[in-house]
Design a protein around this motif. Structure first.
Motif, PDB file in Angstrom:
ATOM      1  N   THR A  94       3.348   1.103 -14.098  1.00  0.00           N
ATOM      2  CA  THR A  94       2.847   1.136 -12.729  1.00  0.00           C
ATOM      3  C   THR A  94       2.255   2.494 -12.407  1.00  0.00           C
ATOM      4  O   THR A  94       2.876   3.527 -12.664  1.00  0.00           O
ATOM      5  CB  THR A  94       3.976   0.829 -11.728  1.00  0.00           C
ATOM      6  N   LEU A  95       1.053   2.504 -11.857  1.00  0.00           N
ATOM      7  CA  LEU A  95       0.429   3.740 -11.433  1.00  0.00           C
ATOM      8  C   LEU A  95       1.152   4.255 -10.190  1.00  0.00           C
ATOM      9  O   LEU A  95       1.203   3.573  -9.163  1.00  0.00           O
ATOM     10  CB  LEU A  95      -1.055   3.504 -11.112  1.00  0.00           C
ATOM     11  N   PRO A  96       1.701   5.458 -10.234  1.00  0.00           N
ATOM     12  CA  PRO A  96       2.504   5.962  -9.109  1.00  0.00           C
ATOM     13  C   PRO A  96       1.636   6.540  -7.987  1.00  0.00           C
ATOM     14  O   PRO A  96       1.597   7.757  -7.763  1.00  0.00           O
ATOM     15  CB  PRO A  96       3.363   7.050  -9.763  1.00  0.00           C
ATOM     16  N   PHE A  97       0.939   5.692  -7.257  1.00  0.00           N
ATOM     17  CA  PHE A  97       0.009   6.180  -6.252  1.00  0.00           C
ATOM     18  C   PHE A  97       0.716   6.460  -4.922  1.00  0.00           C
ATOM     19  O   PHE A  97       1.750   5.881  -4.609  1.00  0.00           O
ATOM     20  CB  PHE A  97      -1.130   5.178  -6.046  1.00  0.00           C
ATOM     21  N   HIS A  98       0.131   7.359  -4.148  1.00  0.00           N
ATOM     22  CA  HIS A  98       0.631   7.715  -2.819  1.00  0.00           C
ATOM     23  C   HIS A  98      -0.169   6.920  -1.786  1.00  0.00           C
ATOM     24  O   HIS A  98      -1.355   7.185  -1.594  1.00  0.00           O
ATOM     25  CB  HIS A  98       0.460   9.219  -2.585  1.00  0.00           C
ATOM     26  N   PRO A  99       0.420   5.930  -1.111  1.00  0.00           N
ATOM     27  CA  PRO A  99      -0.363   5.025  -0.258  1.00  0.00           C
ATOM     28  C   PRO A  99      -1.107   5.722   0.873  1.00  0.00           C
ATOM     29  O   PRO A  99      -2.266   5.392   1.153  1.00  0.00           O
ATOM     30  CB  PRO A  99       0.681   4.035   0.271  1.00  0.00           C
ATOM     31  N   HIS A 100      -0.484   6.674   1.532  1.00  0.00           N
ATOM     32  CA  HIS A 100      -1.152   7.328   2.655  1.00  0.00           C
ATOM     33  C   HIS A 100      -2.242   8.281   2.174  1.00  0.00           C
ATOM     34  O   HIS A 100      -3.276   8.429   2.833  1.00  0.00           O
ATOM     35  CB  HIS A 100      -0.122   8.074   3.511  1.00  0.00           C
ATOM     36  N   HIS A 101      -2.019   8.898   1.020  1.00  0.00           N
ATOM     37  CA  HIS A 101      -3.054   9.777   0.469  1.00  0.00           C
ATOM     38  C   HIS A 101      -4.274   8.978   0.033  1.00  0.00           C
ATOM     39  O   HIS A 101      -5.415   9.364   0.315  1.00  0.00           O
ATOM     40  CB  HIS A 101      -2.492  10.575  -0.707  1.00  0.00           C
ATOM     41  N   GLU A 116      -3.621   3.010  11.089  1.00  0.00           N
ATOM     42  CA  GLU A 116      -3.139   3.691   9.893  1.00  0.00           C
ATOM     43  C   GLU A 116      -2.857   2.638   8.830  1.00  0.00           C
ATOM     44  O   GLU A 116      -1.924   1.831   8.981  1.00  0.00           O
ATOM     45  CB  GLU A 116      -1.866   4.481  10.219  1.00  0.00           C
ATOM     46  N   VAL A 117      -3.646   2.623   7.776  1.00  0.00           N
ATOM     47  CA  VAL A 117      -3.551   1.539   6.799  1.00  0.00           C
ATOM     48  C   VAL A 117      -2.669   1.887   5.600  1.00  0.00           C
ATOM     49  O   VAL A 117      -2.452   1.047   4.734  1.00  0.00           O
ATOM     50  CB  VAL A 117      -4.953   1.110   6.302  1.00  0.00           C
ATOM     51  N   GLY A 118      -2.165   3.128   5.553  1.00  0.00           N
ATOM     52  CA  GLY A 118      -1.345   3.511   4.412  1.00  0.00           C
ATOM     53  C   GLY A 118      -0.141   2.613   4.211  1.00  0.00           C
ATOM     54  O   GLY A 118       0.238   2.293   3.082  1.00  0.00           O
ATOM     55  N   ASP A 119       0.468   2.188   5.327  1.00  0.00           N
ATOM     56  CA  ASP A 119       1.659   1.334   5.228  1.00  0.00           C
ATOM     57  C   ASP A 119       1.340  -0.069   4.725  1.00  0.00           C
ATOM     58  O   ASP A 119       2.242  -0.805   4.308  1.00  0.00           O
ATOM     59  CB  ASP A 119       2.352   1.236   6.596  1.00  0.00           C
ATOM     60  N   LEU A 120       0.059  -0.453   4.785  1.00  0.00           N
ATOM     61  CA  LEU A 120      -0.319  -1.792   4.312  1.00  0.00           C
ATOM     62  C   LEU A 120      -0.231  -1.914   2.799  1.00  0.00           C
ATOM     63  O   LEU A 120       0.132  -2.961   2.267  1.00  0.00           O
ATOM     64  CB  LEU A 120      -1.744  -2.121   4.745  1.00  0.00           C
ATOM     65  N   LEU A 121      -0.586  -0.830   2.100  1.00  0.00           N
ATOM     66  CA  LEU A 121      -0.763  -0.901   0.658  1.00  0.00           C
ATOM     67  C   LEU A 121       0.561  -1.127  -0.052  1.00  0.00           C
ATOM     68  O   LEU A 121       1.482  -0.319   0.032  1.00  0.00           O
ATOM     69  CB  LEU A 121      -1.416   0.389   0.149  1.00  0.00           C
ATOM     70  N   GLY A 122       0.626  -2.224  -0.752  1.00  0.00           N
ATOM     71  CA  GLY A 122       1.825  -2.566  -1.499  1.00  0.00           C
ATOM     72  C   GLY A 122       2.868  -3.281  -0.682  1.00  0.00           C
ATOM     73  O   GLY A 122       3.823  -3.834  -1.237  1.00  0.00           O
TER      74      GLY A 122
END
Length: 397
Positions: free
Chosen positions: A200-207, A266-272
Motif C-alpha cells: 500500500t502506498l502510504p499517502f497523506h490524504p490532506h496533503h 475539505e476533501v482530504g477526509d473523503l480519500l480512503g
C-alpha cells in the motif's frame, strides 16, 4: 495553503512519510514543479483553441486529450510519490528538476503534435520525466524492505512501459498508432493498481488533496491568463468591444464559480473513507483538462468576435460551455455530491445542463453560462445557511 521550507540533506534514506503527520503542507519544490508543468498545459490549450477556430474540432480534441494525458499522468505520479516519501534531499531535488526539464520538452513538442500528428518530441519529454520518476523507486526499494514489492512493481512497470512508448514511434499508420496509444495509456493507468497489490502506498490524504487543489488553482490561473491575452489581442482588431466585454464578464464568472465550487469543502477526509483514491485521482484528468479547456474556449470566442474564424456562433460558444459543464459534472461526481443531501444534489447537474443550453444564445452564451454558474454558488450558500438553521448537515455547492 501554507508552503513549508526545509533545508535539504546531501543524501538520506527514503522512508515513508507519516500518513497522519500534522500540518503537512506543500513544499516550494512541489509548487515550482506545478508551475513549470502548467507551461505544457498552456501550450496544449493554445493549440486546442487554434484547432477549434479552424473548425478541426475532432482533430483538436483528440490531440489535446493525448497531449494532456502525458502532462497529467507525469504530474500525478510525481505528486503521489512525493506525498508518500519526499526525503527532500539533493538527489530527490535533482530528479525533480529532470522531470521539470522533461515537461518543458513536452511543451516544446505540443505544436508538432497538433499540427502534424507528430508526437515524437512529446514522447521524448514524457520518457525523460518517467525515467527520472522510476529512479526514485530504486531508492525506495533499497531503503524500505517492507515496500520492495510495491517499489519493484511500480518502478519496473514504468521502465517497461517507457520502452514500449519508444517502440511506438516506429508505428506510422494512423489507426495502428491510435490503437497502440490507447493500449499503452491503459497499461500506464494499471501500473499503480498492479503495484498496489504488492503493498500500500502510504499517502497523506490532506496533503494530496492540497496538491490537487494547488494544481487546480494554477490551471484556473492559466485559463484567466490565456483568456485575457486573447481578449486583449481581439480588442485591437475592431472598435466595437461590446461582445468582448460580455465574454470577459462571463468568463470571469465561470472561473470564479469554478474556484468556489471546487474549494467549497475539505476533501482530504473523503480519500480512503468515502471515496476511492484511484477514482478521485484519475478523475482529475477530466477536471484539469476541462478547466484548461475553458481558457482555450475563451480564446476561440475572442477571435470569433473579430470575424477572422470561419466557425458558427454555436460552435464558438460550445468551446466554453461544454468544458464548463464537464467541469461541473465531474467535480460534483468526484467530491461535491458527498457533502450534499436532498434537493441540493440536483443543483450542479442542473447547472451543467443549463450551461450547455446557453450555447444557443450566440454572443450572449458565455455571459449566461457565467450567470448560471454564479447562481449555482448562490444556491449552495443558501442551502448551507438553511441547513445550519434547521440543524441538518450543510450542503454548500
Amino acid at each position: 495553503m501554507i508552503i513549508s521550507l526545509r533545508t535539504p540533506r546531501p543524501r538520506g534514506a527514503v522512508g515513508a512519510r507519516d500518513t497522519e503527520e500534522r500540518h503537512r503542507v506543500s513544499t516550494p519544490l512541489e509548487l515550482f514543479f506545478d508551475l513549470c508543468f502548467v507551461v505544457a498545459v498552456g501550450q496544449a490549450g493554445q493549440e486546442l483553441a487554434h484547432a477549434i477556430g479552424q473548425g478541426r474540432v475532432a482533430h483538436g480534441v483528440g490531440a489535446y486529450a493525448t497531449v494532456f494525458f502525458a502532462i497529467w499522468w507525469a504530474w500525478m505520479n510525481y505528486s503521489w510519490f512525493a506525498t508518500a516519501f519526499d526525503p527532500d534531499d539533493i538527489p530527490f531535488r535533482l530528479a525533480t528538476f529532470v522531470q521539470i526539464a522533461g515537461s518543458l520538452v513536452i511543451a516544446a513538442g505540443v505544436p508538432r503534435a497538433f499540427g502534424h500528428r507528430d508526437f515524437t518530441v512529446v514522447v521524448i519529454g514524457y520518457v525523460i520525466v518517467r525515467l527520472a520518476f522510476a529512479s526514485q523507486w530504486i531508492r525506495v526499494y533499497r531503503d524500505n524492505p517492507e515496500l520492495r514489492g510495491l517499489a519493484a512493481r511500480w518502478g519496473g512497470g514504468v521502465l517497461v512501459v517507457q520502452v514500449l512508448w519508444v517502440l511506438l514511434q516506429w508505428v506510422h499508420a494512423s489507426t495502428a498508432y491510435d490503437v497502440s496509444f490507447a493500449v499503452l495509456a491503459a497499461v500506464e493507468l494499471l501500473v499503480p493498481y498492479w503495484a498496489g497489490r504488492a503493498g500500500t502506498l502510504p499517502f497523506h490524504p490532506h496533503h494530496i488533496a492540497e496538491r490537487y487543489g494547488l494544481f487546480t488553482l494554477i490551471v484556473l490561473g492559466e485559463t484567466v491568463s490565456a483568456a485575457t491575452v486573447a481578449v486583449q489581442e481581439s480588442m485591437s482588431a475592431h472598435e466595437d468591444v461590446r461582445e468582448l466585454v460580455l465574454l470577459a464578464l462571463g468568463g470571469l464568472l465561470i472561473v470564479f464559480s469554478a474556484w468556489w465550487i471546487y474549494f467549497a469543502h475539505e476533501v482530504g477526509d473523503l480519500l480512503g473513507e468515502r471515496t476511492s483514491p484511484f477514482l478521485w485521482g484519475y478523475g482529475h484528468y477530466v477536471v484539469f483538462g476541462s478547466a484548461a479547456s475553458i481558457g482555450a474556449g475563451a480564446e476561440v470566442v475572442a477571435v470569433w468576435t473579430t470575424g477572422s474564424e470561419q466557425i458558427s456562433a454555436r460552435l464558438a460558444a460550445a468551446a466554453v460551455t461544454v468544458p464548463t459543464a464537464i467541469f461541473l459534472l465531474v467535480v460534483w461526481g468526484l467530491q461535491a455530491r458527498h457533502f450534499k443531501s436532498g434537493a441540493a444534489q440536483a443543483v450542479m447537474p442542473t447547472t451543467a445542463a443549463a450551461v450547455l443550453l446557453c450555447s444557443l444564445a450566440g454572443s450572449y452564451a458565455v455571459l449566461l453560462a457565467g450567470l448560471c454558474c454564479a447562481a449555482a454558488v448562490v444556491c449552495g450558500i443558501y442551502a448551507e445557511r438553511l441547513g445550519s438553521i434547521t440543524g441538518s448537515e450543510p450542503s454548500e455547492v
